[in-house]
Scaffold this active site. Sequence first.
Site, mmCIF file in Angstrom:
data_model
loop_
_atom_site.group_PDB
_atom_site.id
_atom_site.type_symbol
_atom_site.label_atom_id
_atom_site.label_comp_id
_atom_site.label_asym_id
_atom_site.label_seq_id
_atom_site.Cartn_x
_atom_site.Cartn_y
_atom_site.Cartn_z
ATOM 1 N N GLY A 12 0.847 -1.152 -0.037
ATOM 2 C CA GLY A 12 -0.047 -0.129 0.010
ATOM 3 C C GLY A 12 1.023 1.242 0.128
ATOM 4 O O GLY A 12 0.500 2.207 -0.756
ATOM 5 N N ASN A 103 -2.900 -11.356 -2.265
ATOM 6 C CA ASN A 103 -2.045 -12.623 -3.041
ATOM 7 C C ASN A 103 -3.019 -13.804 -2.638
ATOM 8 O O ASN A 103 -3.772 -13.644 -1.997
ATOM 9 C CB ASN A 103 -0.636 -12.945 -2.141
ATOM 10 N N ALA A 129 8.373 -5.371 -1.396
ATOM 11 C CA ALA A 129 8.592 -4.435 -0.442
ATOM 12 C C ALA A 129 8.436 -4.860 0.821
ATOM 13 O O ALA A 129 7.816 -5.931 1.355
ATOM 14 C CB ALA A 129 7.553 -3.126 -0.643
ATOM 15 N N LYS A 182 0.579 -18.489 -9.988
ATOM 16 C CA LYS A 182 1.283 -18.247 -8.933
ATOM 17 C C LYS A 182 1.038 -18.843 -7.427
ATOM 18 O O LYS A 182 2.077 -19.109 -6.700
ATOM 19 C CB LYS A 182 1.049 -16.514 -8.672
ATOM 20 N N SER A 250 8.200 -16.023 1.551
ATOM 21 C CA SER A 250 7.357 -15.273 2.670
ATOM 22 C C SER A 250 6.766 -16.053 3.564
ATOM 23 O O SER A 250 6.620 -15.427 4.644
ATOM 24 C CB SER A 250 6.496 -14.503 1.529
ATOM 25 N N GLU A 262 -0.928 -16.444 5.217
ATOM 26 C CA GLU A 262 -2.078 -16.309 4.316
ATOM 27 C C GLU A 262 -2.512 -17.571 3.838
ATOM 28 O O GLU A 262 -3.115 -17.926 2.734
ATOM 29 C CB GLU A 262 -1.553 -15.428 3.128
HETATM 30 P P1 NAP Z 1 1.249 -5.496 5.291
HETATM 31 O O1 NAP Z 1 2.674 -5.044 5.035
HETATM 32 O O2 NAP Z 1 1.119 -6.421 6.365
HETATM 33 O O3 NAP Z 1 0.310 -4.204 5.117
HETATM 34 C C1 NAP Z 1 -1.113 -4.760 5.361
HETATM 35 C C2 NAP Z 1 -1.641 -3.359 5.757
HETATM 36 O O4 NAP Z 1 -3.095 -3.480 5.925
HETATM 37 C C3 NAP Z 1 -1.460 -2.925 7.216
HETATM 38 O O5 NAP Z 1 -0.795 -1.837 7.245
HETATM 39 C C4 NAP Z 1 -2.452 -3.090 8.104
HETATM 40 O O6 NAP Z 1 -2.420 -2.230 9.054
HETATM 41 C C5 NAP Z 1 -3.425 -2.735 6.808
HETATM 42 N N1 NAP Z 1 -4.826 -3.047 7.271
HETATM 43 C C6 NAP Z 1 -5.422 -4.213 7.488
HETATM 44 N N2 NAP Z 1 -6.752 -4.205 7.638
HETATM 45 C C7 NAP Z 1 -7.228 -3.009 7.652
HETATM 46 C C8 NAP Z 1 -8.094 -2.137 7.856
HETATM 47 N N3 NAP Z 1 -9.422 -2.840 8.224
HETATM 48 N N4 NAP Z 1 -8.309 -0.676 7.719
HETATM 49 C C9 NAP Z 1 -7.027 -0.048 7.394
HETATM 50 N N5 NAP Z 1 -5.750 -0.820 7.288
HETATM 51 C C10 NAP Z 1 -5.926 -2.245 7.397
HETATM 52 O O7 NAP Z 1 0.938 -6.391 4.005
HETATM 53 P P2 NAP Z 1 1.635 -6.607 2.528
HETATM 54 O O8 NAP Z 1 2.803 -7.069 2.463
HETATM 55 O O9 NAP Z 1 1.630 -5.051 1.849
HETATM 56 O O10 NAP Z 1 0.832 -7.465 1.796
HETATM 57 C C11 NAP Z 1 -0.676 -6.957 1.110
HETATM 58 C C12 NAP Z 1 -0.945 -8.183 0.136
HETATM 59 O O11 NAP Z 1 0.020 -8.110 -0.757
HETATM 60 C C13 NAP Z 1 -0.755 -9.472 0.824
HETATM 61 O O12 NAP Z 1 -1.805 -10.381 0.258
HETATM 62 C C14 NAP Z 1 0.390 -10.062 0.111
HETATM 63 O O13 NAP Z 1 0.625 -11.411 0.024
HETATM 64 C C15 NAP Z 1 0.556 -9.300 -1.092
HETATM 65 N N6 NAP Z 1 1.941 -9.389 -1.708
HETATM 66 C C16 NAP Z 1 2.968 -8.489 -0.944
HETATM 67 C C17 NAP Z 1 4.105 -8.311 -1.521
HETATM 68 C C18 NAP Z 1 5.307 -7.517 -0.617
HETATM 69 O O14 NAP Z 1 6.347 -7.664 -1.178
HETATM 70 N N7 NAP Z 1 4.945 -7.023 0.504
HETATM 71 C C19 NAP Z 1 4.486 -8.755 -2.552
HETATM 72 C C20 NAP Z 1 3.368 -9.351 -3.715
HETATM 73 C C21 NAP Z 1 2.072 -9.396 -2.960
HETATM 74 P P3 NAP Z 1 -1.649 -2.161 10.310
HETATM 75 O O15 NAP Z 1 -0.247 -1.420 9.999
HETATM 76 O O16 NAP Z 1 -2.547 -1.176 11.246
HETATM 77 O O17 NAP Z 1 -1.643 -3.551 10.810
#
Ligand code: NAP
Length: 303
Positions: A12, A103, A129, A182, A250, A262
């Site tokens: 995000g 994902n 990230a 994937k 991951s 997940e």
């Molecule tokens: P992350 O770093 O854990 O971020 C998720 C965010 O969502 C957290 O900041 C969390 O808030 C917030 N959140 C959850 N519920 C919420 C709500 N009801 N209202 C507001 N905020 C809320 O996760 P991520 O790594 O970005 O992953 C997101 C998705 O992308 C996943 O499915 C992951 O598998 C996929 N993905 C990630 C990557 C990567 O490199 N990171 C790559 C490809 C795919 P808090 O901060 O308050 O906990």
Amino acid sequence: MTWHVLGAGSLGSLWAARLARAGLPVRLILRNRERLAAYQQAGGLTLVERGAARRYAIPAELPQADAPIHRLLLACKAYDAEAAAAELAPRLAADGELLLLQNGLGSQDAVAQRLPQQRCLFASSTEGAFRQADFQVVFAGNGHTWLGDPADPLPPPWLDELERAGIPHQWSPDILARLWRKLALNCAINPLTVLHDCRNGGLREHPAEVATLCAELSELLQRCGQPAAAEQLHEEVQRVIEATAANYSSMHQDVAQGRRTEIAYLLGHACATARRHDLQLPHLQHLQQRLLAHLGARGLPLD
Ligand code: NAP
């Protein structure tokens, strides 16, 4: 048109920072008052790219704010997606669009069923990230994002905004095939790295186990109408194991750090789909049981 971004986590923040610096209007939606106060205290989002940190003072709000939402980037984990979308439902314009970054599979359909009026676009990303601190994200790996809509092959008119923001992307008329592929790669690699407590390259020591899982996953993909996603799966799994030999998957990282995985949207979704099709995949099912037992023994959620 404002981009509302729910979740100032890894992906995000990466998206919000790039959209904002291209001059596009962006607003973050944070979970609650505590998170909003912490964000304001931090003075914005920091993105670290090639070692250089830059802060973006993107405005943020609560889910209960008044303004209608026309375009929402849902950037939370798969297990949070449905509840987060439901909380925002009263604010979504009837012609609103959601871009779902989760994902795996299962969470996208759950969101789409909750919001039958709005268009839900699915995404599959190879960008990387991670959060090094609260509201500080490191852009760790260049990649690409495929976007698509299983219900409509026509792209939305705003893809040029992603171009302007320098977000590498491509419209994919068959996004489900990409997400299934994937998911299958993930199922063949990630659970085994957790159970054998190894880097991806450690799976070179378990070739028969990997081959058997690939055969069952290919059968599943064929049965659920995704033959393209089944093609040469084993070869690609072997290539990924070699190319990422030094990395921890991951799922391994999540378990090692005591974080919820997940699994329900990856191996859990694969096993549930097999059951729905009356397909016996004994090794995949045994893998799920072993992984659930492993998570349970560490006090981690099983869903
Ligand atoms: P992350 O770093 O854990 O971020 C998720 C965010 O969502 C957290 O900041 C969390 O808030 C917030 N959140 C959850 N519920 C919420 C709500 N009801 N209202 C507001 N905020 C809320 O996760 P991520 O790594 O970005 O992953 C997101 C998705 O992308 C996943 O499915 C992951 O598998 C996929 N993905 C990630 C990557 C990567 O490199 N990171 C790559 C490809 C795919 P808090 O901060 O308050 O906990």
